[in-house]
Design a protein around this motif. Structure first.
Motif, PDB file in Angstrom:
ATOM      1  N   SER A  98       6.340   9.488   6.068  1.00 35.83           N
ATOM      2  CA  SER A  98       6.406   8.471   7.119  1.00 35.83           C
ATOM      3  C   SER A  98       5.615   8.874   8.358  1.00 35.83           C
ATOM      4  N   LYS A  99       5.483  10.177   8.585  1.00 35.79           N
ATOM      5  CA  LYS A  99       4.673  10.678   9.703  1.00 35.79           C
ATOM      6  C   LYS A  99       3.771  11.783   9.172  1.00 35.79           C
ATOM      7  N   PRO A 100       2.752  11.404   8.389  1.00 35.57           N
ATOM      8  CA  PRO A 100       1.893  12.426   7.780  1.00 35.57           C
ATOM      9  C   PRO A 100       1.050  13.149   8.836  1.00 35.57           C
ATOM     10  N   HIS A 101       0.578  14.323   8.453  1.00 38.98           N
ATOM     11  CA  HIS A 101      -0.338  15.063   9.330  1.00 38.98           C
ATOM     12  C   HIS A 101      -1.589  14.216   9.589  1.00 38.98           C
ATOM     13  N   ASP A 102      -2.245  14.482  10.695  1.00 41.91           N
ATOM     14  CA  ASP A 102      -3.411  13.697  11.118  1.00 41.91           C
ATOM     15  C   ASP A 102      -4.498  13.607  10.043  1.00 41.91           C
ATOM     16  N   ALA A 103      -4.697  14.676   9.286  1.00 36.58           N
ATOM     17  CA  ALA A 103      -5.775  14.695   8.287  1.00 36.58           C
ATOM     18  C   ALA A 103      -5.580  13.657   7.182  1.00 36.58           C
ATOM     19  N   VAL A 104      -4.331  13.204   6.996  1.00 41.05           N
ATOM     20  CA  VAL A 104      -4.039  12.219   5.955  1.00 41.05           C
ATOM     21  C   VAL A 104      -3.287  11.022   6.546  1.00 41.05           C
ATOM     22  N   ALA A 105      -3.563  10.720   7.781  1.00 37.93           N
ATOM     23  CA  ALA A 105      -2.836   9.663   8.506  1.00 37.93           C
ATOM     24  C   ALA A 105      -2.867   8.318   7.787  1.00 37.93           C
ATOM     25  N   GLU A 106      -3.890   8.078   6.968  1.00 32.91           N
ATOM     26  CA  GLU A 106      -4.021   6.780   6.276  1.00 32.91           C
ATOM     27  C   GLU A 106      -2.850   6.473   5.353  1.00 32.91           C
ATOM     28  N   ILE A 107      -2.131   7.508   4.874  1.00 31.42           N
ATOM     29  CA  ILE A 107      -1.048   7.243   3.918  1.00 31.42           C
ATOM     30  C   ILE A 107       0.265   6.855   4.606  1.00 31.42           C
ATOM     31  N   ALA A 108       0.299   6.835   5.913  1.00 28.14           N
ATOM     32  CA  ALA A 108       1.498   6.343   6.609  1.00 28.14           C
ATOM     33  C   ALA A 108       1.731   4.900   6.192  1.00 28.14           C
ATOM     34  N   GLY A 109       2.982   4.549   5.968  1.00 29.93           N
ATOM     35  CA  GLY A 109       3.309   3.183   5.547  1.00 29.93           C
ATOM     36  C   GLY A 109       3.092   2.941   4.066  1.00 29.93           C
ATOM     37  N   HIS A 110       2.798   3.999   3.318  1.00 34.35           N
ATOM     38  CA  HIS A 110       2.567   3.911   1.881  1.00 34.35           C
ATOM     39  C   HIS A 110       3.569   4.793   1.139  1.00 34.35           C
ATOM     40  N   VAL A 111       3.802   4.480  -0.121  1.00 35.26           N
ATOM     41  CA  VAL A 111       4.634   5.305  -0.992  1.00 35.26           C
ATOM     42  C   VAL A 111       3.869   5.626  -2.263  1.00 35.26           C
ATOM     43  N   ALA A 112       4.294   6.712  -2.913  1.00 34.95           N
ATOM     44  CA  ALA A 112       3.703   7.111  -4.187  1.00 34.95           C
ATOM     45  C   ALA A 112       4.806   7.255  -5.221  1.00 34.95           C
ATOM     46  N   PHE A 113       4.425   7.199  -6.495  1.00 32.78           N
ATOM     47  CA  PHE A 113       5.374   7.197  -7.602  1.00 32.78           C
ATOM     48  C   PHE A 113       5.062   8.358  -8.541  1.00 32.78           C
ATOM     49  N   TRP A 114       6.117   9.062  -8.958  1.00 30.93           N
ATOM     50  CA  TRP A 114       5.950  10.156  -9.904  1.00 30.93           C
ATOM     51  C   TRP A 114       5.639   9.597 -11.284  1.00 30.93           C
ATOM     52  N   THR A 115       4.538  10.035 -11.858  1.00 33.47           N
ATOM     53  CA  THR A 115       4.244   9.732 -13.252  1.00 33.47           C
ATOM     54  C   THR A 115       5.349  10.357 -14.098  1.00 33.47           C
ATOM     55  N   GLY A 116       5.875   9.629 -15.044  1.00 36.61           N
ATOM     56  CA  GLY A 116       6.948  10.145 -15.887  1.00 36.61           C
ATOM     57  C   GLY A 116       8.335   9.773 -15.389  1.00 36.61           C
ATOM     58  N   ARG A 117       8.432   9.385 -14.122  1.00 32.87           N
ATOM     59  CA  ARG A 117       9.729   8.931 -13.602  1.00 32.87           C
ATOM     60  C   ARG A 117       9.759   7.411 -13.458  1.00 32.87           C
ATOM     61  N   VAL A 118       8.630   6.780 -13.711  1.00 36.56           N
ATOM     62  CA  VAL A 118       8.545   5.323 -13.773  1.00 36.56           C
ATOM     63  C   VAL A 118       7.966   4.975 -15.134  1.00 36.56           C
ATOM     64  N   ASP A 119       8.111   3.717 -15.543  1.00 34.26           N
ATOM     65  CA  ASP A 119       7.585   3.313 -16.851  1.00 34.26           C
ATOM     66  C   ASP A 119       6.064   3.401 -16.878  1.00 34.26           C
ATOM     67  N   SER A 120       5.425   2.900 -15.819  1.00 32.82           N
ATOM     68  CA  SER A 120       3.964   2.930 -15.804  1.00 32.82           C
ATOM     69  C   SER A 120       3.437   2.774 -14.378  1.00 32.82           C
TER      70      SER A 120
END
Length: 126
Positions: A98-120
């Motif tokens: 939710s408050k990423p480091h400045d170098a990756v600030a673009e991913i704020a407001g985004h979520v990611a999903f673990w491969t293998g913990r979701v169907d696809s």
């Protein structure tokens, strides 16, 4: 003051973030959890690329926040969600910075999903 190390991406550990070409669709428990044409692809060092989907493109009614947290010195503090519809496999299947480091600030407001913990996690080309 935090005693957590903060590392910068560089030649020995590069991180790139680019708009994903096409549409990202994530399913879990037979349900569409995310559907986005605005995802970002984060490529970190030699790890497989990860799709970061805007939280606005996620069916948040299917998510349940958990108490799990982790820390990445390149990205920051992560918090997690489970997807109850996905059963035991989908515990802590989703993370966000939710408050990423400045170098990756673009991913704020985004979520990611673990491969293998979701169907696809499908990236459909236009």
């Amino acid at each position: 003051m935090s005693d957590k190390p903060v590392l910068q991406p560089g030649p020995s550990h590069p991180i790139t973030i680019t708009p994903t070409a096409g549409r990202v669709v994530v399913t879990s428990g037979g349900k569409v959890v995310a559907d986005s044409r605005h995802a970002l692809t984060l490529q970190e060092s030699t790890y497989p690329p990860v799709q970061y989907v805007p939280l606005a493109d996620v069916d948040q009614n299917l998510l349940e926040r958990t108490v799990t947290e982790s820390y990445c010195p390149f990205k920051g503090d992560a918090s997690y969600y489970s997807i109850p519809a996905g059963g035991d496999q989908a515990v802590d299947a989703v993370w966000e910075y939710s408050k990423p480091h400045d170098a990756v600030a673009e991913i704020a407001g985004h979520v990611a999903f673990w491969t293998g913990r979701v169907d696809s996690i499908e990236v459909q080309q236009d």
